[in-house]
Structures are given as C-alpha cells and as structure tokens.
Write a protein that holds these residues in place. Structure first.
Motif, PDB file in Angstrom:
ATOM      1  N   ILE A   1      20.508  19.314   2.213  1.00  0.00           N
ATOM      2  CA  ILE A   1      21.556  18.639   1.430  1.00  0.00           C
ATOM      3  C   ILE A   1      21.078  18.434  -0.017  1.00  0.00           C
ATOM      4  CG2 ILE A   1      22.807  16.443   1.158  1.00  0.00           C
ATOM      5  CD1 ILE A   1      22.837  16.271   4.266  1.00  0.00           C
ATOM      6  N   ALA A   2      19.830  18.004  -0.168  1.00  0.00           N
ATOM      7  CA  ALA A   2      19.308  17.719  -1.513  1.00  0.00           C
ATOM      8  C   ALA A   2      19.214  18.995  -2.360  1.00  0.00           C
ATOM      9  CB  ALA A   2      17.938  17.065  -1.395  1.00  0.00           C
ATOM     10  N   LYS A   3      18.794  20.083  -1.740  1.00  0.00           N
ATOM     11  CA  LYS A   3      18.648  21.329  -2.517  1.00  0.00           C
ATOM     12  C   LYS A   3      20.000  21.867  -2.989  1.00  0.00           C
ATOM     13  CE  LYS A   3      14.193  22.724  -0.797  1.00  0.00           C
ATOM     14  NZ  LYS A   3      13.408  23.396   0.202  1.00  0.00           N
ATOM     15  N   ARG A   4      21.002  21.818  -2.105  1.00  0.00           N
ATOM     16  CA  ARG A   4      22.332  22.302  -2.507  1.00  0.00           C
ATOM     17  C   ARG A   4      22.892  21.390  -3.608  1.00  0.00           C
ATOM     18  NH1 ARG A   4      20.747  26.738  -0.194  1.00  0.00           N
ATOM     19  NH2 ARG A   4      22.736  27.808  -0.309  1.00  0.00           N
ATOM     20  N   THR A   5      22.623  20.092  -3.471  1.00  0.00           N
ATOM     21  CA  THR A   5      23.115  19.139  -4.474  1.00  0.00           C
ATOM     22  C   THR A   5      22.417  19.384  -5.818  1.00  0.00           C
ATOM     23  OG1 THR A   5      23.440  17.552  -2.694  1.00  0.00           O
ATOM     24  CG2 THR A   5      23.478  16.680  -4.930  1.00  0.00           C
ATOM     25  N   HIS A   6      21.111  19.642  -5.755  1.00  0.00           N
ATOM     26  CA  HIS A   6      20.346  19.930  -6.974  1.00  0.00           C
ATOM     27  C   HIS A   6      20.974  21.126  -7.705  1.00  0.00           C
ATOM     28  CE1 HIS A   6      16.007  20.513  -8.744  1.00  0.00           C
ATOM     29  NE2 HIS A   6      16.914  20.267  -9.668  1.00  0.00           N
ATOM     30  N   ARG A   7      21.276  22.177  -6.941  1.00  0.00           N
ATOM     31  CA  ARG A   7      21.873  23.381  -7.558  1.00  0.00           C
ATOM     32  C   ARG A   7      23.251  23.059  -8.141  1.00  0.00           C
ATOM     33  NH1 ARG A   7      20.920  26.947  -3.844  1.00  0.00           N
ATOM     34  NH2 ARG A   7      19.155  27.914  -4.913  1.00  0.00           N
ATOM     35  N   ALA A   8      24.021  22.245  -7.438  1.00  0.00           N
ATOM     36  CA  ALA A   8      25.359  21.886  -7.940  1.00  0.00           C
ATOM     37  C   ALA A   8      25.241  21.144  -9.267  1.00  0.00           C
ATOM     38  CB  ALA A   8      26.084  21.020  -6.909  1.00  0.00           C
ATOM     39  N   ILE A   9      24.242  20.269  -9.358  1.00  0.00           N
ATOM     40  CA  ILE A   9      24.045  19.521 -10.613  1.00  0.00           C
ATOM     41  C   ILE A   9      23.688  20.492 -11.739  1.00  0.00           C
ATOM     42  CG2 ILE A   9      22.529  17.848 -11.779  1.00  0.00           C
ATOM     43  CD1 ILE A   9      22.299  16.366  -9.040  1.00  0.00           C
ATOM     44  N   LEU A  10      22.761  21.405 -11.452  1.00  0.00           N
ATOM     45  CA  LEU A  10      22.333  22.355 -12.491  1.00  0.00           C
ATOM     46  C   LEU A  10      23.497  23.261 -12.907  1.00  0.00           C
ATOM     47  CD1 LEU A  10      18.729  23.327 -11.289  1.00  0.00           C
ATOM     48  CD2 LEU A  10      19.425  21.536 -12.890  1.00  0.00           C
ATOM     49  N   PHE A  11      24.307  23.660 -11.938  1.00  0.00           N
ATOM     50  CA  PHE A  11      25.478  24.499 -12.245  1.00  0.00           C
ATOM     51  C   PHE A  11      26.423  23.732 -13.182  1.00  0.00           C
ATOM     52  CE2 PHE A  11      29.866  25.746 -11.502  1.00  0.00           C
ATOM     53  CZ  PHE A  11      29.818  27.120 -11.688  1.00  0.00           C
ATOM     54  N   CYS A  12      26.739  22.510 -12.801  1.00  0.00           N
ATOM     55  CA  CYS A  12      27.679  21.707 -13.608  1.00  0.00           C
ATOM     56  C   CYS A  12      27.131  21.477 -15.012  1.00  0.00           C
ATOM     57  CB  CYS A  12      27.969  20.367 -12.934  1.00  0.00           C
ATOM     58  SG  CYS A  12      28.999  20.548 -11.481  1.00  0.00           S
ATOM     59  N   LYS A  13      25.826  21.246 -15.097  1.00  0.00           N
ATOM     60  CA  LYS A  13      25.218  21.019 -16.417  1.00  0.00           C
ATOM     61  C   LYS A  13      25.284  22.294 -17.266  1.00  0.00           C
ATOM     62  CE  LYS A  13      22.170  17.161 -15.951  1.00  0.00           C
ATOM     63  NZ  LYS A  13      20.873  16.657 -16.376  1.00  0.00           N
ATOM     64  N   ALA A  14      24.974  23.423 -16.628  1.00  0.00           N
ATOM     65  CA  ALA A  14      24.980  24.696 -17.369  1.00  0.00           C
ATOM     66  C   ALA A  14      26.377  25.023 -17.885  1.00  0.00           C
ATOM     67  CB  ALA A  14      24.472  25.810 -16.455  1.00  0.00           C
ATOM     68  N   ARG A  15      27.395  24.612 -17.144  1.00  0.00           N
ATOM     69  CA  ARG A  15      28.783  24.907 -17.561  1.00  0.00           C
ATOM     70  C   ARG A  15      29.405  23.771 -18.377  1.00  0.00           C
ATOM     71  NH1 ARG A  15      30.710  29.556 -14.452  1.00  0.00           N
ATOM     72  NH2 ARG A  15      28.694  30.538 -14.135  1.00  0.00           N
ATOM     73  N   GLY A  16      28.639  22.752 -18.660  1.00  0.00           N
ATOM     74  CA  GLY A  16      29.167  21.613 -19.431  1.00  0.00           C
ATOM     75  C   GLY A  16      30.248  20.856 -18.680  1.00  0.00           C
ATOM     76  N   LEU A  17      30.147  20.821 -17.361  1.00  0.00           N
ATOM     77  CA  LEU A  17      31.206  20.180 -16.561  1.00  0.00           C
ATOM     78  C   LEU A  17      30.987  18.677 -16.350  1.00  0.00           C
ATOM     79  CD1 LEU A  17      31.593  22.958 -13.825  1.00  0.00           C
ATOM     80  CD2 LEU A  17      33.227  22.395 -15.633  1.00  0.00           C
ATOM     81  N   LEU A  18      29.759  18.225 -16.648  1.00  0.00           N
ATOM     82  CA  LEU A  18      29.477  16.797 -16.456  1.00  0.00           C
ATOM     83  C   LEU A  18      29.395  16.108 -17.820  1.00  0.00           C
ATOM     84  CD1 LEU A  18      26.728  16.866 -13.664  1.00  0.00           C
ATOM     85  CD2 LEU A  18      28.987  15.819 -13.474  1.00  0.00           C
ATOM     86  N   PRO A  19      29.738  14.834 -17.879  1.00  0.00           N
ATOM     87  CA  PRO A  19      29.648  14.148 -19.178  1.00  0.00           C
ATOM     88  C   PRO A  19      28.195  14.033 -19.638  1.00  0.00           C
ATOM     89  CG  PRO A  19      30.239  12.604 -17.411  1.00  0.00           C
ATOM     90  CD  PRO A  19      30.224  13.966 -16.808  1.00  0.00           C
ATOM     91  N   GLN A  20      27.980  14.039 -20.952  1.00  0.00           N
ATOM     92  CA  GLN A  20      26.624  13.903 -21.509  1.00  0.00           C
ATOM     93  C   GLN A  20      26.073  12.521 -21.177  1.00  0.00           C
ATOM     94  OE1 GLN A  20      24.855  16.065 -23.482  1.00  0.00           O
ATOM     95  NE2 GLN A  20      26.381  17.663 -23.264  1.00  0.00           N
ATOM     96  N   HIS A  21      26.965  11.535 -21.291  1.00  0.00           N
ATOM     97  CA  HIS A  21      26.521  10.154 -21.115  1.00  0.00           C
ATOM     98  C   HIS A  21      26.721   9.703 -19.668  1.00  0.00           C
ATOM     99  CE1 HIS A  21      25.695   6.013 -21.934  1.00  0.00           C
ATOM    100  NE2 HIS A  21      26.872   5.656 -21.442  1.00  0.00           N
ATOM    101  N   SER A  22      25.640   9.318 -19.021  1.00  0.00           N
ATOM    102  CA  SER A  22      25.656   8.712 -17.694  1.00  0.00           C
ATOM    103  C   SER A  22      26.459   9.487 -16.634  1.00  0.00           C
ATOM    104  CB  SER A  22      26.208   7.293 -17.829  1.00  0.00           C
ATOM    105  OG  SER A  22      25.991   6.559 -16.694  1.00  0.00           O
ATOM    106  N   PRO A  23      26.109  10.751 -16.406  1.00  0.00           N
ATOM    107  CA  PRO A  23      26.805  11.487 -15.332  1.00  0.00           C
ATOM    108  C   PRO A  23      26.447  10.905 -13.970  1.00  0.00           C
ATOM    109  CG  PRO A  23      24.951  12.766 -16.188  1.00  0.00           C
ATOM    110  CD  PRO A  23      25.020  11.531 -17.014  1.00  0.00           C
ATOM    111  N   SER A  24      27.390  10.980 -13.026  1.00  0.00           N
ATOM    112  CA  SER A  24      27.153  10.335 -11.724  1.00  0.00           C
ATOM    113  C   SER A  24      27.299  11.291 -10.555  1.00  0.00           C
ATOM    114  CB  SER A  24      28.167   9.210 -11.508  1.00  0.00           C
ATOM    115  OG  SER A  24      28.025   8.237 -12.475  1.00  0.00           O
ATOM    116  N   LEU A  25      26.523  11.004  -9.514  1.00  0.00           N
ATOM    117  CA  LEU A  25      26.708  11.654  -8.219  1.00  0.00           C
ATOM    118  C   LEU A  25      27.131  10.560  -7.239  1.00  0.00           C
ATOM    119  CD1 LEU A  25      26.360  13.911  -6.007  1.00  0.00           C
ATOM    120  CD2 LEU A  25      23.999  13.130  -5.775  1.00  0.00           C
ATOM    121  N   VAL A  26      28.316  10.732  -6.648  1.00  0.00           N
ATOM    122  CA  VAL A  26      28.815   9.773  -5.663  1.00  0.00           C
ATOM    123  C   VAL A  26      28.634  10.386  -4.277  1.00  0.00           C
ATOM    124  CG1 VAL A  26      30.879   8.604  -4.791  1.00  0.00           C
ATOM    125  CG2 VAL A  26      30.489   8.776  -7.259  1.00  0.00           C
TER     126      VAL A  26
END
Ligand code: KG4
Ligand code: ZN
Length: 410
Positions: free
Chosen positions: A291-316
């Motif tokens: 679960i953690a590895k897939r989540t890690h990749r999802a975070i990196l994907f979102c960051k690379a595509r600028g899909l998460l906010p710069q300020h205080s992005p969250s994982l729920v």
C-alpha cells in the motif's frame, strides 16, 4: 413496499431533543440532509447539518452474522437491510429531533455496491422522498468515503485519497466534490479482504484473544507479538510501475507457506499454528509495504504533473483497514519523505455509515449539483468507477521511486 407511517410524526421527543430543536431554530437556518447507506453490510442513517454537525445517527452492522458465515452473502445482507432500515432511519430522525418536513433533502448511496443491498436503501428512500416531497441526492459510495474528512476539518481540493477496506482498495485525486482522478485500484481483492482471508485460513476465530475481532484487527493484534522477519514475503507488483494494487498473489504466497508450516507442525484442521504471530506480522508488513509503495508512486506522479497544491498537500486515508496503526505509520514514512500532510479520520468515520452519505448530500446541496426531484426515476448501479480513470497514464509514466526504508515497530 415499506410502510413509512411512523416517520411522518414524532410525538415522543425526549427533553434533550426538544432543547436541541430549540437551539436549531435559533441558529441561522442550517440546511439538513438525511443520509442513508445500505451498499454492503451496514444499514446506516444520519441527519447532518451544513456545518457538519451530526444531529442524529443510527447504524446496524451485519458484520457479526457475515463473520460467522465466512463472508457477505448478498441475500442475507438484503434480508437484514430490509428488516432494519425502517428502524435505523426512524432512530436517526428521532435522535436528531427534527421532523421529516424540516429536511432539505435525502441522500442515499446508489452506487457501487451489492445490488440486493443497494436496492433496499434506494426503494426505501424513493418512497420516503415521495411521501415527504423532498429532493433526492444519489450518492457514490466511494466519493462519500473520500469527502467525509471535509466534515471534520477544512481540507481544500485537490487532495490525494487512499481508500482501503474490505470492499475497496484505491488511490484517487479528489479535485472537487464530483471530480476525481482514479490513479490506481485493486485488480483483484481489497486489502481488508486478504487480511480477513488469511485470518480465516489461520483459524484465528479459535484464538482466545481474537474470537470477537475482524480479520484485520486479529492480524494487527497478533502481529504486535510476532517477528515479521521469521515470515518473509515478497511485496506484490515490484516490477509493475503503476499505482494499482494486487493482493491475490500475496494471499496464495501466505496460504502455501501456511500449508507447509501445518505439515511441519502436524496441526489438524481448526488448530492454531505455533507461529501465528510471525505470520500475522509478516502479512501485515507486506500489505502495508504494498500500500505504501503504490501511494508513494501516486504522490510522485501527482507532483510531477503539478496535480497537488504547492502549499500543504494532503493524503487522506479512509476505510476499515485505515484504522491499522502499523499501516498508518508506514504511510507516515511516505508522507514525511514527500512533504505531504497525512490525515486519518477517526475509525468511526472511515467505515461505512450514514453520516458520510448525509455529508456528501450536504456538499452537493451547497454546490447545487446532483439534486433530483422526488418525481425522478433513479436506478442503482452495482458497478461504478470512481471518477476519470487515468491508471494507464500512471502506468505509462512508469515512475521509479527513490529507495525508502519502510521500517515500523510492530
Ligand atoms: O470499511 P469497512 O468497515 O467495511 C468495508 O469493507 O466496507 O472495512 C472492514 C475491513 C475488514 O476487512 C476488516 O478486517 C478490516 O477492515 N479492518 C482492519 C482493521 N480493522 C478492520 N484491517 C486492518 N487492521 C485493523 N485494525
Ligand atoms: Zn465502504
């Protein structure tokens, strides 16, 4: 057909309810939504206001029945929903101290889920809104899970969501109340499902400390006394660079190893192995790592595509499995390494309930979206993906993660 007579009037308020009503009337007219959930094995109802205040709720869980049967039997779930829905809704309304006429709308889970279960909630709700001439808001079960956190704290869109339960395993980006990007999902079983199956395979119901626990709870409990290094497993999909989950292969790995141990120890059917604690620890660790590895990749994907906010992005993180401390701590390593804020709502709000459905109704009411007249025909949908599926794009990006030590104390 359900008889709704009892829900028209409520003449037996307790003092508490009267006081609450008085307070409500003085407040700036907050809109109220009745939420109804019957997508799987919980009959839930709740009345929630615009501020996220839960005025009344009721939940009937069928878990004990299904635990004995070894899994959810749809026809049994349907019968139990039918037997309980009237009482559960009545209780939620009574506890809220409001009358049906004061409701702004009724919100009900109509997708995805077990057909027979969804059907009961929908049939009841349509009769209810017709009788009381209320707007109807159809709810997507997973969207409701994903957004419940916003009832508890101000989490702005977009944010990343990880849903892990007995029925779901998915990663999505929530961009708006009705706008989700699906980054990954389980291609076979849900994470809670594998924990339940391993627990059954180990006969943990016969363990004196675990007889009343769900499979996941039993695994977490025993893992605390075990050593995962004595039961090493391969984390699934190490060579597949997407964010999907797969747990069936892991279950086979565990099953084969248990078969071997049973022969070694000469245990008979129903008896407990001496190394159950180590097996629980190894299984929990591998599920957490996957679960953690897939989540890690999802975070990196979102960051690379600028899909998460710069300020205080969250994982729920939500779902029954999200109450697992070991999994939460493993995820914390990932969010700390990537600069995300990890939000795990209290377990009560992670599992299926009427509150999350009512809150989703409130979100839609506030936005003025997805609201139907009581005259409209609505169907339930057993299968319904969450949002726009971009799992192929995620796979094509083939993101390799930097090494990260997922070491957590049991
Ligand atoms: O969300 P939930 O109540 O129901 C649905 O599946 O929708 O989740 C139930 C699942 C079960 O598979 C149960 O074994 C798992 O959540 N679970 C846990 C824990 N508590 C419940 N899994 C791991 N650790 C726990 N502490
Ligand atoms: Zn659920």
């Amino acid at each position: 057909m359900f008889s709704l007579k009892g829900l028209v009037k409520h003449s037996t308020y307790s003092l508490g309810h009267v006081v609450k009503r008085g307070t409500l009337c003085q407040q700036a007219r907050s809109r109220l939504v009745l939420g109804i959930e019957t997508s799987c094995d919980d009959t839930g109802a709740a009345v929630v206001d615009e501020t996220g205040l839960i005025l009344g709720e009721s939940l009937h869980s069928q878990k004990e029945v299904h635990l004995q049967a070894g899994g959810v039997i749809p026809a049994v779930a349907q019968r139990l929903h039918r037997e309980n829905i009237f009482r559960v809704v009545q209780e939620a309304i009574d506890r809220s101290g409001v009358s049906p006429s004061e409701l702004s709308a009724v919100a009900t889970t109509v997708k995805p889920g077990l057909s027979l279960s969804l059907g009961i909630g929908l049939e009841f709700s349509l009769a209810f809104v017709k009788q009381h001439q209320k707007p109807f808001i159809p709810i997507h079960h997973m969207e409701a899970h994903a957004l419940t956190v916003r009832m508890l704290e101000p989490v702005e869109f977009p944010f990343l969501v990880l849903l892990i339960s007995g029925g779901h395993g998915l990663l999505a980006l929530a961009r708006d109340i009705d706008d989700f990007l699906l980054l990954g999902q389980s291609t076979d079983e849900a994470p809670g499902d594998i924990l339940d199956k391993v627990a059954r395979r180990l006969h943990l119901k016969n363990h004196p400390e675990c007889s009343a626990m769900s499979g996941g709870q039993a695994i977490e409990h025993l893992a605390k006394q075990g050593n995962r290094r004595n039961f090493l497993l391969t984390t699934p999909m190490g060579q597949v660079f997407d964010c999907n989950f797969s747990f069936a292969g892991l279950r086979t790995q565990v099953s084969v190893a248990i078969d071997r141990k049973e022969i070694e120890e000469g245990v008979k059917s129903g008896e407990l192995l001496s190394c159950v604690n180590d097996i629980a620890a190894g299984t929990q660790h591998t599920v957490a790592s996957h679960i953690a590895k897939r989540t890690h990749r999802a975070i990196l994907f979102c960051k690379a595509r600028g899909l998460l906010p710069q300020h205080s992005p969250s994982l729920v993180v939500s779902g029954g499995v999200a109450s697992n401390t070991y999994i939460r701590e493993t995820l914390k390593i990932v969010t700390d390494a990537t600069g995300l804020h990890l939000i795990c709502p209290p377990s009560k709000f992670c599992t299926d309930n009427g509150v999350m459905v009512a809150w989703n109704g409130i979100e839609k009411l506030k936005a003025g979206r997805g609201i139907l007249s009581y005259k409209e025909e609505v169907r339930y949908e057993p299968k319904a993906p969450l949002g726009i599926d971009i799992t192929t794009q995620v796979k094509d990006a083939a993101i390799r993660m930097p090494p990260l030590k997922l070491r957590v104390k049991n």
